[in-house]
Every structure is written in structure tokens, then in C-alpha cells.
Design a protein around this motif. Sequence first.
Motif, PDB file in Angstrom:
ATOM      1  N   ASN A  16       0.749  -1.283  -0.003  1.00 33.57           N
ATOM      2  CA  ASN A  16      -0.007   0.068  -0.092  1.00 33.57           C
ATOM      3  C   ASN A  16       0.761   1.406  -0.061  1.00 33.57           C
ATOM      4  N   ILE A  18       2.190   3.776  -2.581  1.00 29.24           N
ATOM      5  CA  ILE A  18       1.952   3.964  -3.655  1.00 29.24           C
ATOM      6  C   ILE A  18       3.348   4.519  -4.467  1.00 29.24           C
ATOM      7  N   ASN A  23       9.310   9.076  -5.357  1.00 27.63           N
ATOM      8  CA  ASN A  23       9.472   8.036  -4.292  1.00 27.63           C
ATOM      9  C   ASN A  23      10.199   6.628  -4.556  1.00 27.63           C
ATOM     10  N   GLY A  50       5.832  13.962   6.240  1.00 24.95           N
ATOM     11  CA  GLY A  50       4.543  13.647   5.479  1.00 24.95           C
ATOM     12  C   GLY A  50       4.959  12.873   4.135  1.00 24.95           C
ATOM     13  N   LEU A  51       5.979  12.574   3.950  1.00 26.56           N
ATOM     14  CA  LEU A  51       6.231  11.795   2.468  1.00 26.56           C
ATOM     15  C   LEU A  51       6.425  10.248   2.461  1.00 26.56           C
ATOM     16  N   GLY A  52       6.330   9.601   3.693  1.00 27.91           N
ATOM     17  CA  GLY A  52       6.264   8.176   3.601  1.00 27.91           C
ATOM     18  C   GLY A  52       7.562   7.544   4.261  1.00 27.91           C
ATOM     19  N   LYS A  53       8.424   8.221   4.905  1.00 25.11           N
ATOM     20  CA  LYS A  53       9.449   7.809   5.632  1.00 25.11           C
ATOM     21  C   LYS A  53       9.241   6.677   6.563  1.00 25.11           C
ATOM     22  N   THR A  54       8.291   6.941   7.542  1.00 20.36           N
ATOM     23  CA  THR A  54       8.042   6.065   8.546  1.00 20.36           C
ATOM     24  C   THR A  54       7.376   4.738   7.949  1.00 20.36           C
ATOM     25  N   HIS A  55       6.338   5.376   6.875  1.00 21.01           N
ATOM     26  CA  HIS A  55       5.583   4.201   6.238  1.00 21.01           C
ATOM     27  C   HIS A  55       6.615   3.074   5.619  1.00 21.01           C
ATOM     28  N   LYS A 187      -6.545   5.148  -1.285  1.00 23.98           N
ATOM     29  CA  LYS A 187      -6.913   5.382   0.043  1.00 23.98           C
ATOM     30  C   LYS A 187      -8.328   5.282   0.379  1.00 23.98           C
ATOM     31  N   VAL A 211       1.748  13.828   1.774  1.00 27.90           N
ATOM     32  CA  VAL A 211       0.952  12.887   1.665  1.00 27.90           C
ATOM     33  C   VAL A 211       0.029  12.888   2.879  1.00 27.90           C
ATOM     34  N   ARG A 212       0.361  13.342   4.074  1.00 30.02           N
ATOM     35  CA  ARG A 212      -0.654  13.561   5.244  1.00 30.02           C
ATOM     36  C   ARG A 212      -1.666  14.296   5.257  1.00 30.02           C
ATOM     37  N   GLU A 215      -4.125  12.866   2.768  1.00 29.69           N
ATOM     38  CA  GLU A 215      -5.138  12.032   3.530  1.00 29.69           C
ATOM     39  C   GLU A 215      -6.195  12.643   4.203  1.00 29.69           C
TER      40      GLU A 215
HETATM   41  P1  ADP Z   1       7.155  10.716   7.115  1.00 30.84           P
HETATM   42  O1  ADP Z   1       7.271   9.769   8.218  1.00 30.84           O
HETATM   43  O2  ADP Z   1       7.796  11.167   5.984  1.00 30.84           O
HETATM   44  O3  ADP Z   1       6.708  12.078   7.935  1.00 30.84           O
HETATM   45  P2  ADP Z   1       4.593   9.035   6.806  1.00 30.84           P
HETATM   46  O4  ADP Z   1       5.460   7.708   6.550  1.00 30.84           O
HETATM   47  O5  ADP Z   1       4.164   9.161   8.277  1.00 30.84           O
HETATM   48  O6  ADP Z   1       5.798  10.145   6.590  1.00 30.84           O
HETATM   49  O7  ADP Z   1       3.502   9.280   6.020  1.00 30.84           O
HETATM   50  C1  ADP Z   1       2.422  10.130   6.201  1.00 30.84           C
HETATM   51  C2  ADP Z   1       1.235   9.401   5.701  1.00 30.84           C
HETATM   52  O8  ADP Z   1       1.098   9.418   4.255  1.00 30.84           O
HETATM   53  C3  ADP Z   1       1.046   8.059   6.426  1.00 30.84           C
HETATM   54  O9  ADP Z   1      -0.404   7.844   6.686  1.00 30.84           O
HETATM   55  C4  ADP Z   1       1.285   7.238   5.002  1.00 30.84           C
HETATM   56  O10 ADP Z   1       0.829   5.879   4.827  1.00 30.84           O
HETATM   57  C5  ADP Z   1       1.010   8.153   3.853  1.00 30.84           C
HETATM   58  N1  ADP Z   1       1.931   7.955   2.740  1.00 30.84           N
HETATM   59  C6  ADP Z   1       3.029   8.493   2.291  1.00 30.84           C
HETATM   60  N2  ADP Z   1       3.607   8.294   1.168  1.00 30.84           N
HETATM   61  C7  ADP Z   1       2.664   7.322   0.746  1.00 30.84           C
HETATM   62  C8  ADP Z   1       2.786   6.542  -0.609  1.00 30.84           C
HETATM   63  N3  ADP Z   1       3.320   6.477  -1.514  1.00 30.84           N
HETATM   64  N4  ADP Z   1       1.617   5.802  -0.708  1.00 30.84           N
HETATM   65  C9  ADP Z   1       0.659   5.536   0.188  1.00 30.84           C
HETATM   66  N5  ADP Z   1       0.583   6.197   1.432  1.00 30.84           N
HETATM   67  C10 ADP Z   1       1.698   7.115   1.776  1.00 30.84           C
END
Ligand code: ADP
Length: 357
Positions: A16, A18, A23, A50-55, A187, A211-212, A215
Motif C-alpha cells: 500500500n 504507492i 519516491n 509526511g512523504l512516507g519515511k515512517t511508512h 486510500k 501525503v499526510r 489523506e
Molecule cells: P514521514 O515519516 O515522511 O513524515 P509518513 O510515513 O508518516 O511520513 O507518511 C504520512 C502518511 O502518508 C502516512 O499515513 C503514510 O501511509 C502516507 N503515505 C506517504 N507516502 C505514501 C505513498 N507513497 N503511498 C501511500 N501512502 C503514503
Amino acid sequence: MFNHPLQIDRRYTFTNFIEGESNKRAKRAAMQIASQSANFNLLYIWSSSGLGKTHLLHAIGNYVIDNRITSRVIYVPASEFMREFMMASKDNLLFEFRRKYREMCDVLLLDDLNLLEVPGRAATREELFETINYLLITKKIIVITADKPPVELKNFEQKLVTRLQWGPSVQILPPNFETRVAILKAKAAEREYLVPNEVIVYIAERITGNVRWLEGALETVIMYAEIEDKKPDIELAERALSQLSLPIKNISADKIIEQTAKFFNISPQDIKSPRRKKNISIARQIAMYLCREMLNLSTTQIGAIFGNRDHSTVIYAIEKVKSDKERDFSIQTTINTIREMIMGEREREYQSHSQQI
Ligand code: ADP
Ligand code: MG
């Protein structure tokens, strides 16, 4: 204190996440390191928030657990690593701390490293340096995230910076329009909620850069639709988004005309003029189409802006662009490019530090 349960969040997977231009290198590197097919065992991922690092960190954790590569995975925010280290120092439990992060760890996922930039945290950074060395020597996996590349981390000792560059550093950039649409669609589907395409496009055009927030905007639109018990439409999305205190892109008809003219190498006056030269007509039709799509203006309003044209002319132009872009992929690409120019997203440079993947 050191017997944390696994803190891997099961919701975040590679499936999930994307993929888009902004990225894909980070995702590929993360998948390589997770599947043990990489020729590096330290990976550094950086971006604004908000760009997916933690994800991606959790996706790596889930992958190695699900594929039974190892269950000795630690996900830890750098702030928590620091807190545990300081408690352990104070209580004479460094032996246990080191057992946890060295002997008992096959995959270390360290989030938000920039939280260790505070000058007074030299001891924690020294401990991290030793931890990384140990894990690298024993061929374990380390993935680290931060908001900047290693060389820009403030107060980081040179030897630690050098260690962080042991493997590739990959940047994640804000998603482009197409990726934002894909994320919103995914989403909505995940929530099993039917959101019309035009509403998805409306959100993706206005919320960029995070991305946050994307959402959050979708959630708000869905919430409004549920409260009002109706299918979301542009009008509802407009109201919902106006409630959010997010940086929403300001788009104007002038901006659309200006950038469309720039793309076609003509002047904005040409677009508003009665001239019928082929490329001018096409530019005009596309600009009208974008005014409808991006600003939701009425055909009468668009007619007035484009040199007092009749609204039936505008309807014809918009319908023509719609059918042309279905038929002709290059028109689709042209429109996407102009849309990104309008939103100021074309000049970005993709950068990477240290070795390329
Ligand atoms: P960061 O750690 O960079 O601040 P997060 O990993 O917390 O960002 O991502 C923020 C939100 O956006 C999360 O809910 C994550 O699932 C979602 N998200 C970010 N990039 C993507 C992606 N490429 N596809 C799907 N969801 C994403
Ligand atoms: Mg994060």
C-alpha cells in the motif's frame, strides 16, 4: 524496560505504498534491503515530513517478518533511542541496552535521526556510532530516516556522518499530480468509499507537498459526505477543504492562461484573442478545459475571461479536449505538464547524495 513488543505497525506495507517518480528510488532501495538482495546493508532515507519515511520503515519490518527472514526487528524513533540510552546510563543498565540494540537485533529501523541534532547529545551520538559499527560488522541491516542528508545534520561528528554514508542516501520528494491522484484513489478504495474522479482530481490539484495532508483532506471530504448523507461532489469538496488550515495552492485563470501560453510559446493575449491559428486554438481550448477542471468555473464565466466568447463555444472546446485526450496520449501528457507548470512543480531537481542506486 528493554522487552518492548515488536513495534512494527502492520498497516504500513510495500503493497500500500504507492509508487511514483518522487519516491520510487526510495521504495526500490527499501525493498532491496528488506529482501536481502541489496549490495548495501545500511540505507538512509531523507525527506521533509509526511512523504512516507515512517511508512517505508514499517514496510521493511513487515516484509522481513512476513517472509520469515527474521523476527528480531526493532523500529525506534531516534528520540526513544536517546531516552532509553540515557535511562540505561543513569541506572547502570548499559549492558542490557547494548544487548537489545546489538546482539538481539537483526534489523534496526531508526526513525527521525535529526532529533539527535541537539548539541548536548554527544554521548547518545557516540553510542549510536558504536551501535551502527557493531551492526555493520555483524552484517545486520540498518535503515535510518531524517529530514536532511547526512552531511547537513547539525552537530553530528564527522565519523558518524561518514558511517551514515556507508550505504546509499535516497531522497523522497513531494508526489507529482499523477501520484497524488493514485494515492487518493488507493486510500478511498482502502476505506471502501466511492469518491468520484473529479473530486479526487480537485483534491490532488489543491493539496500538494505532503501525503499526510492529502489523506486529511480526503478524510474531511468523506466526513462531510457522511454527515450530509450524499455522494461527495466538487461543491462539497470545496466547502470541506476551506475548513482545513492547510496550504492550498492558489490557482487563478490568469495563471492557467499564462502557463498554457508559455507551454505553446505564444502570448497570453493570443489565447484571449480571436486568432484561429492552429496552435493558438489548441492552447485556448486546453486553457479553457483547465479553467473548468481546476477552478470549476461555469462555461459562461470562462467565456467572459477568454475574450467574451459565447458559452456554447466554451462547451465545445471543453468537450473537444476531453475526447482528444482520451484518443491521444500526447495530449494527456501535454495537459499534465501544463498542470504541473501551473502548480509550480516542474522545476524540481531530483537529487541523491553519496552513491547512486
Ligand atoms: P514521514 O515519516 O515522511 O513524515 P509518513 O510515513 O508518516 O511520513 O507518511 C504520512 C502518511 O502518508 C502516512 O499515513 C503514510 O501511509 C502516507 N503515505 C506517504 N507516502 C505514501 C505513498 N507513497 N503511498 C501511500 N501512502 C503514503
Ligand atoms: Mg515519520
